[in-house]
Scaffold this motif. Sequence first.
Motif, PDB file in Angstrom:
ATOM      1  N   LEU A   1      56.005 -56.744 -54.934  1.00  0.00           N
ATOM      2  CA  LEU A   1      55.872 -56.075 -56.221  1.00  0.00           C
ATOM      3  C   LEU A   1      55.667 -56.942 -57.521  1.00  0.00           C
ATOM      4  CD1 LEU A   1      58.477 -53.333 -55.515  1.00  0.00           C
ATOM      5  CD2 LEU A   1      55.989 -52.994 -55.834  1.00  0.00           C
ATOM      6  N   LEU A   2      56.536 -58.120 -57.236  1.00  0.00           N
ATOM      7  CA  LEU A   2      56.434 -59.313 -58.276  1.00  0.00           C
ATOM      8  C   LEU A   2      55.166 -59.891 -58.639  1.00  0.00           C
ATOM      9  CD1 LEU A   2      59.998 -61.149 -57.640  1.00  0.00           C
ATOM     10  CD2 LEU A   2      59.437 -59.663 -59.812  1.00  0.00           C
ATOM     11  N   ALA A   3      54.310 -59.827 -57.542  1.00  0.00           N
ATOM     12  CA  ALA A   3      53.021 -60.371 -57.589  1.00  0.00           C
ATOM     13  C   ALA A   3      52.158 -59.238 -58.535  1.00  0.00           C
ATOM     14  CB  ALA A   3      52.466 -60.654 -56.134  1.00  0.00           C
ATOM     15  N   GLU A   4      52.544 -58.077 -58.377  1.00  0.00           N
ATOM     16  CA  GLU A   4      51.776 -57.050 -59.068  1.00  0.00           C
ATOM     17  C   GLU A   4      52.208 -56.919 -60.496  1.00  0.00           C
ATOM     18  OE1 GLU A   4      52.576 -53.681 -56.521  1.00  0.00           O
ATOM     19  OE2 GLU A   4      50.956 -54.507 -54.895  1.00  0.00           O
ATOM     20  N   ASP A   5      53.306 -57.638 -60.975  1.00  0.00           N
ATOM     21  CA  ASP A   5      53.752 -57.821 -62.170  1.00  0.00           C
ATOM     22  C   ASP A   5      54.707 -56.683 -62.558  1.00  0.00           C
ATOM     23  OD1 ASP A   5      53.914 -59.609 -64.277  1.00  0.00           O
ATOM     24  OD2 ASP A   5      52.184 -58.887 -65.415  1.00  0.00           O
ATOM     25  N   THR A   6      55.405 -56.057 -61.634  1.00  0.00           N
ATOM     26  CA  THR A   6      56.310 -55.030 -61.714  1.00  0.00           C
ATOM     27  C   THR A   6      57.565 -55.768 -62.325  1.00  0.00           C
ATOM     28  OG1 THR A   6      55.495 -53.928 -59.814  1.00  0.00           O
ATOM     29  CG2 THR A   6      57.587 -53.202 -60.738  1.00  0.00           C
ATOM     30  N   SER A   7      58.229 -55.155 -63.226  1.00  0.00           N
ATOM     31  CA  SER A   7      59.442 -55.605 -63.852  1.00  0.00           C
ATOM     32  C   SER A   7      60.581 -56.029 -63.077  1.00  0.00           C
ATOM     33  CB  SER A   7      59.679 -54.878 -65.112  1.00  0.00           C
ATOM     34  OG  SER A   7      60.713 -53.681 -64.493  1.00  0.00           O
ATOM     35  N   VAL A   8      61.375 -56.778 -63.340  1.00  0.00           N
ATOM     36  CA  VAL A   8      62.641 -57.184 -62.379  1.00  0.00           C
ATOM     37  C   VAL A   8      63.371 -56.225 -62.237  1.00  0.00           C
ATOM     38  CG1 VAL A   8      64.592 -58.610 -62.037  1.00  0.00           C
ATOM     39  CG2 VAL A   8      62.384 -59.722 -62.688  1.00  0.00           C
ATOM     40  N   THR A   9      63.667 -55.526 -63.155  1.00  0.00           N
ATOM     41  CA  THR A   9      64.680 -54.188 -62.883  1.00  0.00           C
ATOM     42  C   THR A   9      63.992 -53.129 -62.139  1.00  0.00           C
ATOM     43  OG1 THR A   9      65.631 -54.662 -65.078  1.00  0.00           O
ATOM     44  CG2 THR A   9      66.038 -52.314 -64.503  1.00  0.00           C
ATOM     45  N   THR A  10      62.724 -52.692 -62.213  1.00  0.00           N
ATOM     46  CA  THR A  10      62.070 -51.804 -61.598  1.00  0.00           C
ATOM     47  C   THR A  10      62.122 -52.378 -59.975  1.00  0.00           C
ATOM     48  OG1 THR A  10      60.782 -51.109 -63.199  1.00  0.00           O
ATOM     49  CG2 THR A  10      59.914 -50.596 -61.012  1.00  0.00           C
ATOM     50  N   VAL A  11      61.759 -53.723 -59.748  1.00  0.00           N
ATOM     51  CA  VAL A  11      61.702 -54.248 -58.301  1.00  0.00           C
ATOM     52  C   VAL A  11      63.118 -54.001 -57.842  1.00  0.00           C
ATOM     53  CG1 VAL A  11      61.733 -56.125 -57.137  1.00  0.00           C
ATOM     54  CG2 VAL A  11      59.668 -55.750 -58.995  1.00  0.00           C
ATOM     55  N   ALA A  12      64.098 -54.346 -58.588  1.00  0.00           N
ATOM     56  CA  ALA A  12      65.518 -54.273 -58.034  1.00  0.00           C
ATOM     57  C   ALA A  12      65.801 -52.804 -57.372  1.00  0.00           C
ATOM     58  CB  ALA A  12      66.507 -54.652 -58.989  1.00  0.00           C
ATOM     59  N   HIS A  13      65.557 -51.906 -58.330  1.00  0.00           N
ATOM     60  CA  HIS A  13      65.790 -50.283 -57.922  1.00  0.00           C
ATOM     61  C   HIS A  13      64.833 -49.918 -56.867  1.00  0.00           C
ATOM     62  CE1 HIS A  13      68.799 -50.120 -60.825  1.00  0.00           C
ATOM     63  NE2 HIS A  13      67.954 -50.241 -61.825  1.00  0.00           N
ATOM     64  N   GLN A  14      63.597 -50.248 -56.659  1.00  0.00           N
ATOM     65  CA  GLN A  14      62.724 -49.763 -55.669  1.00  0.00           C
ATOM     66  C   GLN A  14      62.949 -50.575 -54.374  1.00  0.00           C
ATOM     67  OE1 GLN A  14      58.524 -50.083 -56.740  1.00  0.00           O
ATOM     68  NE2 GLN A  14      58.627 -48.781 -58.462  1.00  0.00           N
ATOM     69  N   CYS A  15      63.522 -51.554 -54.361  1.00  0.00           N
ATOM     70  CA  CYS A  15      63.998 -52.228 -53.140  1.00  0.00           C
ATOM     71  C   CYS A  15      65.542 -52.380 -52.747  1.00  0.00           C
ATOM     72  CB  CYS A  15      63.566 -53.699 -53.305  1.00  0.00           C
ATOM     73  SG  CYS A  15      61.846 -54.127 -53.433  1.00  0.00           S
ATOM     74  N   GLY A  16      66.109 -51.416 -53.462  1.00  0.00           N
ATOM     75  CA  GLY A  16      67.603 -51.109 -52.765  1.00  0.00           C
ATOM     76  C   GLY A  16      68.584 -51.643 -53.581  1.00  0.00           C
ATOM     77  N   TRP A  17      68.544 -52.383 -54.458  1.00  0.00           N
ATOM     78  CA  TRP A  17      69.707 -53.085 -55.026  1.00  0.00           C
ATOM     79  C   TRP A  17      70.358 -52.351 -55.951  1.00  0.00           C
ATOM     80  CZ3 TRP A  17      66.072 -56.329 -53.118  1.00  0.00           C
ATOM     81  CH2 TRP A  17      66.521 -57.467 -52.475  1.00  0.00           C
ATOM     82  N   SER A  18      71.582 -52.344 -56.348  1.00  0.00           N
ATOM     83  CA  SER A  18      72.030 -51.292 -57.430  1.00  0.00           C
ATOM     84  C   SER A  18      71.907 -51.894 -58.845  1.00  0.00           C
ATOM     85  CB  SER A  18      73.550 -51.076 -57.158  1.00  0.00           C
ATOM     86  OG  SER A  18      74.304 -52.158 -57.095  1.00  0.00           O
ATOM     87  N   SER A  19      71.745 -53.077 -58.920  1.00  0.00           N
ATOM     88  CA  SER A  19      71.510 -53.658 -60.219  1.00  0.00           C
ATOM     89  C   SER A  19      70.504 -54.938 -60.215  1.00  0.00           C
ATOM     90  CB  SER A  19      72.901 -54.208 -60.829  1.00  0.00           C
ATOM     91  OG  SER A  19      73.514 -55.142 -59.940  1.00  0.00           O
ATOM     92  N   ALA A  20      69.964 -55.199 -61.360  1.00  0.00           N
ATOM     93  CA  ALA A  20      68.942 -56.259 -61.334  1.00  0.00           C
ATOM     94  C   ALA A  20      69.786 -57.501 -61.166  1.00  0.00           C
ATOM     95  CB  ALA A  20      68.336 -56.353 -62.895  1.00  0.00           C
ATOM     96  N   SER A  21      70.980 -57.713 -61.660  1.00  0.00           N
ATOM     97  CA  SER A  21      71.808 -59.038 -61.273  1.00  0.00           C
ATOM     98  C   SER A  21      72.105 -59.345 -59.940  1.00  0.00           C
ATOM     99  CB  SER A  21      72.977 -58.877 -62.402  1.00  0.00           C
ATOM    100  OG  SER A  21      73.961 -57.788 -61.784  1.00  0.00           O
ATOM    101  N   GLY A  22      72.207 -58.066 -59.367  1.00  0.00           N
ATOM    102  CA  GLY A  22      72.414 -58.244 -58.004  1.00  0.00           C
ATOM    103  C   GLY A  22      71.345 -58.708 -56.873  1.00  0.00           C
ATOM    104  N   PHE A  23      70.075 -58.207 -57.503  1.00  0.00           N
ATOM    105  CA  PHE A  23      68.842 -58.665 -56.806  1.00  0.00           C
ATOM    106  C   PHE A  23      68.530 -60.158 -57.416  1.00  0.00           C
ATOM    107  CE2 PHE A  23      64.238 -58.795 -58.267  1.00  0.00           C
ATOM    108  CZ  PHE A  23      63.970 -59.086 -56.933  1.00  0.00           C
ATOM    109  N   ILE A  24      68.703 -60.336 -58.636  1.00  0.00           N
ATOM    110  CA  ILE A  24      68.394 -61.782 -58.968  1.00  0.00           C
ATOM    111  C   ILE A  24      69.432 -62.720 -58.457  1.00  0.00           C
ATOM    112  CG2 ILE A  24      68.613 -63.465 -60.809  1.00  0.00           C
ATOM    113  CD1 ILE A  24      67.922 -61.153 -62.704  1.00  0.00           C
ATOM    114  N   ASP A  25      70.534 -62.508 -58.111  1.00  0.00           N
ATOM    115  CA  ASP A  25      71.411 -63.367 -57.285  1.00  0.00           C
ATOM    116  C   ASP A  25      70.913 -63.502 -55.782  1.00  0.00           C
ATOM    117  OD1 ASP A  25      74.019 -64.918 -57.001  1.00  0.00           O
ATOM    118  OD2 ASP A  25      74.471 -63.258 -55.524  1.00  0.00           O
ATOM    119  N   VAL A  26      70.770 -62.485 -54.880  1.00  0.00           N
ATOM    120  CA  VAL A  26      70.071 -62.452 -53.645  1.00  0.00           C
ATOM    121  C   VAL A  26      68.843 -63.075 -53.659  1.00  0.00           C
ATOM    122  CG1 VAL A  26      69.136 -61.344 -51.773  1.00  0.00           C
ATOM    123  CG2 VAL A  26      71.222 -60.427 -52.957  1.00  0.00           C
TER     124      VAL A  26
END
Length: 254
Positions: A207-232
Amino acid sequence: MTEIRHEPVAPTRIQWLAPGAAIDAHRHDDHQIVYAGRGVLAVTTSAGSWIAPGTRAIWVPAGTVHAHQAHGDLELRLLGLPASDNPLGLDQPTVLEVGPLLRELILAYTHTPDDGSPERARLRAVLLDQLKASPQQPLHLPTPTAPLLRAVCEILRENPADDRTLAALGREVGASDRTLSRLFKSDLGMSFPQWRTQLRLYRALVLLAEDTSVTTVAHQCGWSSASGFIDVFRRAFGHTPGTHQPRRRSSSTG
C-alpha cells in the motif's frame, strides 16, 4: 499446466516494471540477487512470498522456481552469481538487509558492463563480502499446505484488518484454536500472531508503494492507530513508513 521458463544463466541487468506488472514463474541454473532500487518487490515460490523494499534484497538460490511481482514503479536490479559458488550458504530464498555501501555496490555492478575485467572482478568480490555480512531479515510470508490453515490464512489475506482471535476464526472454518495453533507452528514455523504481523507488514509495504497515506495503511492493515503502526514498522525495518511513499521521496529529493 503452465510451462516453467528455464533461463540457464541468471542475468545481471536493470529492468523496469510498471505497478502491478509481473515476471512469470521461471528458474535459473545460477544464483540470483534481486534488488528493488525503487518500489517494492515480491518474490513468490510454492513455499511462500518474500518482500523487499529498497533497503532489502532477496537471495534466490539456483534452480528455485520463482516469480516477481512489482508494487509501485519498480526499478529491478538483477545480479547473477555462478551456482558453483554459494557465498551465503543458503538453499532457500532469503531477504537480506542492504546498507548504504551494499546499495552503492549493487548500483555500480548493475551499471557497468560484464567485461571480465580485473576491476569488475574486484567489485564483485567486495559486493560478495558485503552480502555475506548482511543480516538476514524475517520478511517471509509462508504459504500453508494444511487445508484448515489455508482457509484461515485466506480470510486474513482478504482482510488483514480482521482482528478476530484464532478461536473465532477457527469456528468459521470448523477447527479448534488448539489445532490451528499447532498447525501454524508445524506447517509455517511461526505462531499465529507472528504470521498475522508478517501479513500486515507485507500488505503495508504494498500500500505504501502505491502512495497510500500512513494513516490509511495503518487502519487497512489492522492497527488501531497510526502511531502503533509506525512503531511496529520502525522495529521491523529500521525506519518510518513514509520512506516508502513515492510522493514523499520525490518531494524530499526534488
